[in-house]
Scaffold this active site. Structure first.
Site, PDB file in Angstrom:
ATOM      1  N   LEU A 104       0.839  -1.192   0.000  1.00 36.83           N
ATOM      2  CA  LEU A 104       0.000   0.000   0.000  1.00 36.83           C
ATOM      3  C   LEU A 104       0.876   1.246   0.000  1.00 36.83           C
ATOM      4  O   LEU A 104       1.822   1.349   0.781  1.00 36.83           O
ATOM      5  CB  LEU A 104      -0.900  -0.024   1.242  1.00 36.83           C
ATOM      6  N   ARG A 199      12.149 -15.980  11.356  1.00 38.40           N
ATOM      7  CA  ARG A 199      11.142 -15.128  11.991  1.00 38.40           C
ATOM      8  C   ARG A 199      10.150 -15.862  12.884  1.00 38.40           C
ATOM      9  O   ARG A 199       9.403 -15.214  13.622  1.00 38.40           O
ATOM     10  CB  ARG A 199      10.387 -14.351  10.911  1.00 38.40           C
TER      11      ARG A 199
END
Length: 250
Positions: A104, A199
């Protein structure tokens, strides 16, 4: 008041596989796992499956991962659309250079009604949640005020699209890291394994760890022969981690 939104991870694309009609070979898998097996067997032209211990897709790919022949994993990929993720988290995410991203744009999309992603450490404390809400609402109010004044200041810019872009790219500087963003992420299987190994570790920030585990759950359903070696466990603090005995890349 900004809306607090949860993480959402949606699998939106995956590898298909079309076996060459001139190759006398078949497998008990399809899609990405079949492609990875095909690529591995193409290296040695082992279409007849001479080794019974690697005759199935699962056993073959397990062997591939065990011996570190990970380049064949790069032929298959998966794409996720991720929402309910903070800007601070995507700053960590985009450090994984083997992924492809489409995020975005705060230069083109106004953030006057943007959502907020709570830091995991404050979620269960109403007082801390209230403090985060207060801070993010103040930042958004400053963004709106700054945006309005910038649009007025830039009123002589003839191109309306350029004018709005210039105003937003300056006003976004006051938005907090907790601002929600949305991002499309594509990665090959090798890159996803590396991301999860790094992660989903207990040493990673909890927000990106949640993301890694959410991706792992869907990848394990999509390609269990590639991602099934990861085990998800719950720590004493209630957060989750994922570990595998077959991770060799750091």
């Amino acid at each position: 008041m900004a809306e607090i939104v949860p993480l959402r991870v949606q699998l939106i694309a995956k590898t298909d596989f079309i076996a060459p009609p001139d190759i006398d070979w078949s497998t008990d898998a399809d899609g990405g796992p079949a492609l990875v097996e095909f690529a591995g067997r193409a290296c040695y032209q082992s279409w007849s499956k001479p080794n019974p211990r690697t005759a199935t897709n699962e056993s073959y790919l397990r062997h591939v991962i065990e011996v570190g022949h990970l380049s064949v994993l790069e032929h298959a990929s998966a794409t996720f659309y991720i929402t309910g993720i903070s800007r601070s988290c995507t700053h960590e995410l985009i450090r994984h250079r083997h992924f492809s991203y489409s995020q975005l744009s705060q230069r083109f999309v106004p953030e006057d009604d943007s959502n907020v992603v709570l830091p995991p450490a404050v979620e269960d404390d109403p007082e801390l949640v209230a403090l985060v809400r207060k801070a993010t609402d103040a930042s958004r109010a400053a963004y709106v005020e700054l945006l309005e004044k910038l649009e007025s200041t830039l009123a002589d810019v003839p191109n309306a699209v350029l004018r709005r872009k210039q105003a937003r790219q300056a006003a976004r500087s006051v938005l907090p890291n907790a601002t929600e963003t949305r991002i499309v992420v594509t990665g090959n299987y090798r890159a996803w394994r590396h991301f999860i190994a790094m992660r989903a570790s207990e040493h990673a920030d909890v927000e990106i760890r949640r993301l890694a585990i959410a991706c792992l759950r869907q990848l394990a359903d999509l390609a269990p022969s590639i991602f099934g070696d990861f085990d998800i466990a719950t720590l004493a603090d209630g957060t989750e981690v994922a570990i595998s005995p077959l991770v060799y890349e750091g």
